[in-house]
Write a protein that holds these residues in place. Structure first.
Motif, PDB file in Angstrom:
ATOM      1  N   LEU A 173       0.857  -1.187   0.000  1.00 13.18           N
ATOM      2  CA  LEU A 173       0.000   0.000   0.000  1.00 13.18           C
ATOM      3  C   LEU A 173       0.889   1.232   0.000  1.00 13.18           C
ATOM      4  O   LEU A 173       1.774   1.365   0.851  1.00 13.18           O
ATOM      5  N   ASP A 174       0.660   2.125  -0.958  1.00 19.82           N
ATOM      6  CA  ASP A 174       1.396   3.391  -1.032  1.00 19.82           C
ATOM      7  C   ASP A 174       0.421   4.515  -0.681  1.00 19.82           C
ATOM      8  O   ASP A 174      -0.542   4.764  -1.419  1.00 19.82           O
ATOM      9  N   VAL A 175       0.676   5.205   0.423  1.00 17.30           N
ATOM     10  CA  VAL A 175      -0.187   6.277   0.927  1.00 17.30           C
ATOM     11  C   VAL A 175       0.394   7.618   0.483  1.00 17.30           C
ATOM     12  O   VAL A 175       1.583   7.869   0.647  1.00 17.30           O
ATOM     13  N   CYS A 176      -0.447   8.500  -0.062  1.00 11.11           N
ATOM     14  CA  CYS A 176       0.014   9.789  -0.619  1.00 11.11           C
ATOM     15  C   CYS A 176       1.000   9.531  -1.755  1.00 11.11           C
ATOM     16  O   CYS A 176       2.118  10.048  -1.773  1.00 11.11           O
ATOM     17  N   CYS A 177       0.554   8.759  -2.735  1.00 11.77           N
ATOM     18  CA  CYS A 177       1.446   8.252  -3.775  1.00 11.77           C
ATOM     19  C   CYS A 177       1.851   9.290  -4.800  1.00 11.77           C
ATOM     20  O   CYS A 177       2.809   9.088  -5.550  1.00 11.77           O
ATOM     21  N   GLY A 178       1.118  10.416  -4.896  1.00 13.63           N
ATOM     22  CA  GLY A 178       1.474  11.440  -5.866  1.00 13.63           C
ATOM     23  C   GLY A 178       1.458  10.909  -7.292  1.00 13.63           C
ATOM     24  O   GLY A 178       0.548  10.188  -7.698  1.00 13.63           O
ATOM     25  N   ALA A 179       2.501  11.222  -8.052  1.00 11.94           N
ATOM     26  CA  ALA A 179       2.594  10.811  -9.457  1.00 11.94           C
ATOM     27  C   ALA A 179       3.297   9.481  -9.630  1.00 11.94           C
ATOM     28  O   ALA A 179       3.722   9.146 -10.727  1.00 11.94           O
ATOM     29  N   GLY A 180       3.438   8.720  -8.531  1.00 18.80           N
ATOM     30  CA  GLY A 180       3.987   7.376  -8.639  1.00 18.80           C
ATOM     31  C   GLY A 180       5.454   7.241  -8.332  1.00 18.80           C
ATOM     32  O   GLY A 180       6.062   6.211  -8.657  1.00 18.80           O
ATOM     33  N   GLY A 181       6.046   8.239  -7.676  1.00 20.23           N
ATOM     34  CA  GLY A 181       7.476   8.206  -7.397  1.00 20.23           C
ATOM     35  C   GLY A 181       7.918   6.982  -6.616  1.00 20.23           C
ATOM     36  O   GLY A 181       9.020   6.475  -6.824  1.00 20.23           O
ATOM     37  N   SER A 182       7.074   6.495  -5.720  1.00 19.14           N
ATOM     38  CA  SER A 182       7.386   5.264  -4.978  1.00 19.14           C
ATOM     39  C   SER A 182       6.545   4.090  -5.453  1.00 19.14           C
ATOM     40  O   SER A 182       6.985   2.938  -5.400  1.00 19.14           O
ATOM     41  N   ALA A 183       5.325   4.345  -5.924  1.00 20.06           N
ATOM     42  CA  ALA A 183       4.438   3.254  -6.341  1.00 20.06           C
ATOM     43  C   ALA A 183       4.993   2.494  -7.548  1.00 20.06           C
ATOM     44  O   ALA A 183       4.894   1.259  -7.609  1.00 20.06           O
ATOM     45  N   LEU A 184       5.582   3.206  -8.496  1.00 23.26           N
ATOM     46  CA  LEU A 184       6.089   2.542  -9.694  1.00 23.26           C
ATOM     47  C   LEU A 184       7.299   1.659  -9.389  1.00 23.26           C
ATOM     48  O   LEU A 184       7.329   0.492  -9.807  1.00 23.26           O
ATOM     49  N   PRO A 185       8.312   2.146  -8.653  1.00 26.90           N
ATOM     50  CA  PRO A 185       9.398   1.232  -8.298  1.00 26.90           C
ATOM     51  C   PRO A 185       8.941   0.094  -7.391  1.00 26.90           C
ATOM     52  O   PRO A 185       9.480  -1.018  -7.456  1.00 26.90           O
ATOM     53  N   ALA A 186       7.931   0.345  -6.554  1.00 25.82           N
ATOM     54  CA  ALA A 186       7.395  -0.737  -5.725  1.00 25.82           C
ATOM     55  C   ALA A 186       6.762  -1.810  -6.602  1.00 25.82           C
ATOM     56  O   ALA A 186       6.932  -3.017  -6.354  1.00 25.82           O
ATOM     57  N   ALA A 187       6.032  -1.386  -7.637  1.00 31.17           N
ATOM     58  CA  ALA A 187       5.411  -2.347  -8.548  1.00 31.17           C
ATOM     59  C   ALA A 187       6.463  -3.192  -9.255  1.00 31.17           C
ATOM     60  O   ALA A 187       6.280  -4.402  -9.453  1.00 31.17           O
ATOM     61  N   ARG A 188       7.560  -2.578  -9.638  1.00 30.89           N
ATOM     62  CA  ARG A 188       8.644  -3.337 -10.275  1.00 30.89           C
ATOM     63  C   ARG A 188       9.250  -4.329  -9.281  1.00 30.89           C
ATOM     64  O   ARG A 188       9.555  -5.475  -9.633  1.00 30.89           O
ATOM     65  N   ALA A 189       9.405  -3.902  -8.024  1.00 30.83           N
ATOM     66  CA  ALA A 189      10.062  -4.742  -7.030  1.00 30.83           C
ATOM     67  C   ALA A 189       9.248  -5.977  -6.672  1.00 30.83           C
ATOM     68  O   ALA A 189       9.825  -7.031  -6.376  1.00 30.83           O
ATOM     69  N   VAL A 190       7.916  -5.877  -6.688  1.00 28.25           N
ATOM     70  CA  VAL A 190       7.093  -7.005  -6.251  1.00 28.25           C
ATOM     71  C   VAL A 190       6.636  -7.888  -7.413  1.00 28.25           C
ATOM     72  O   VAL A 190       6.015  -8.925  -7.194  1.00 28.25           O
ATOM     73  N   ALA A 191       6.930  -7.484  -8.645  1.00 30.73           N
ATOM     74  CA  ALA A 191       6.602  -8.317  -9.799  1.00 30.73           C
ATOM     75  C   ALA A 191       7.585  -9.498  -9.873  1.00 30.73           C
ATOM     76  O   ALA A 191       8.746  -9.361  -9.443  1.00 30.73           O
ATOM     77  N   PRO A 192       7.170 -10.638 -10.388  1.00 29.80           N
ATOM     78  CA  PRO A 192       5.794 -10.973 -10.767  1.00 29.80           C
ATOM     79  C   PRO A 192       5.008 -11.471  -9.555  1.00 29.80           C
ATOM     80  O   PRO A 192       5.589 -11.900  -8.555  1.00 29.80           O
ATOM     81  N   GLY A 193       3.742 -11.387  -9.649  1.00 30.18           N
ATOM     82  CA  GLY A 193       2.885 -11.960  -8.624  1.00 30.18           C
ATOM     83  C   GLY A 193       2.421 -10.997  -7.563  1.00 30.18           C
ATOM     84  O   GLY A 193       1.383 -11.193  -6.950  1.00 30.18           O
ATOM     85  N   GLY A 194       3.192  -9.939  -7.306  1.00 28.16           N
ATOM     86  CA  GLY A 194       2.813  -8.962  -6.303  1.00 28.16           C
ATOM     87  C   GLY A 194       2.040  -7.815  -6.913  1.00 28.16           C
ATOM     88  O   GLY A 194       1.958  -7.675  -8.137  1.00 28.16           O
TER      89      GLY A 194
END
Length: 258
Positions: free
Chosen positions: A45-66
């Motif tokens: 969960l990314d709180v106050c995600c803005g334009a994806g500065g943390s959400a996008l690298p998090a998505a890369r880190a948990v792929a695949p399956g996350g």
């Protein structure tokens, strides 16, 4: 700032968010994700995600399956984040417009909860941290990043000096991010042992106009948009008078494990 001011100000700032002078948004988002130590298959969960500065690298880190669920108040920033995710081919991140104080997830739903440059906007920061903590699974992590003392200087002082000259009624006596610029203040919000790391870096300013770009792509935008064209011109002139140099970007990272 009220919720409405946050949503409006950062929504307006979205047109500058990806300018090179504002690359620190992505830099600190990535740094927070790195410290969280995310693994493939995890749910974040990314709180106050803005334009994806943390959400996008998090998505890369948990792929695949996350997967990543990212929430923010500013609809225009979320539109930008979705476009960036699509361009990067990231299908495991979902961006939702929501007030975190109103969202609901089951307790222990996430392997990690992340909040970058957002905690100080909550009127009840202790309660908000407590809510984030409830969403973390046993063995999971809560990662929070805030600005340190002296952040965004010398722009910060120059900007507000100029505002006091043209519109003293808009001068903010207390600045939201200053509430947590002391590591001890951040530590005190947590109900569990937390690792605190301070980092003092700088953002190069390659042209005088970069100062104004940063002002337009950050929380200063809410104030700028209240100025008349003449007032804005005077504040702009004060900012670009700083010339080339560097912007201070000290941050404090907090990481707690459940």
């Amino acid at each position: 700032m009220t919720r409405e001011e946050i949503a409006s100000g950062y929504g307006a700032a979205s047109d500058y968010f990806d300018a090179p002078a504002l690359s620190f948004w992505d830099r600190f988002g990535q740094a927070t994700v790195d410290r969280a130590g995310l693994a493939p298959g995890e749910i974040v969960l990314d709180v106050c995600c803005g334009a994806g500065g943390s959400a996008l690298p998090a998505a890369r880190a948990v792929a695949p399956g996350g997967r990543v669920i990212a929430v923010d108040l500013a609809a225009l920033l979320l539109t930008l984040a979705r476009a960036k995710a699509a361009a990067a081919g990231l299908r495991n991140v979902e961006f939702r417009q929501a007030d975190f104080d109103q969202v609901y997830f089951r307790p222990d739903s996430f392997h990690a909860v992340i909040c970058v440059f957002g905690l100080f906007f909550f009127p009840g920061m202790t309660a908000s941290i407590g809510k984030m903590w409830r969403f973390v699974r046993p063995g999971g992590k809560l990662a929070v990043t805030v600005w340190g003392a002296g952040a965004l200087e010398p722009l910060h002082a120059t900007f507000w000096d100029a505002i006091r000259q043209v519109r003293p009624d808009l001068d903010k006596k207390v600045h939201t991010r200053d509430k947590l610029s002391d590591p001890a203040a951040l530590r005190d919000l947590f109900h569990s042992p937390v690792a605190i790391e301070e980092e003092d870096t700088a953002q190069p300013i390659l042209t005088p106009e970069d100062w104004w770009t940063i002002a337009m792509g950050s929380s200063y935008r809410a104030t700028i948009d209240l100025l008349t064209p003449g007032e804005r011109a005077e504040v702009h002139a004060a900012c670009v008078s700083l010339g080339e140099g560097s912007l201070r970007t000290p941050v404090i990272y907090a990481l707690a494990r459940k």
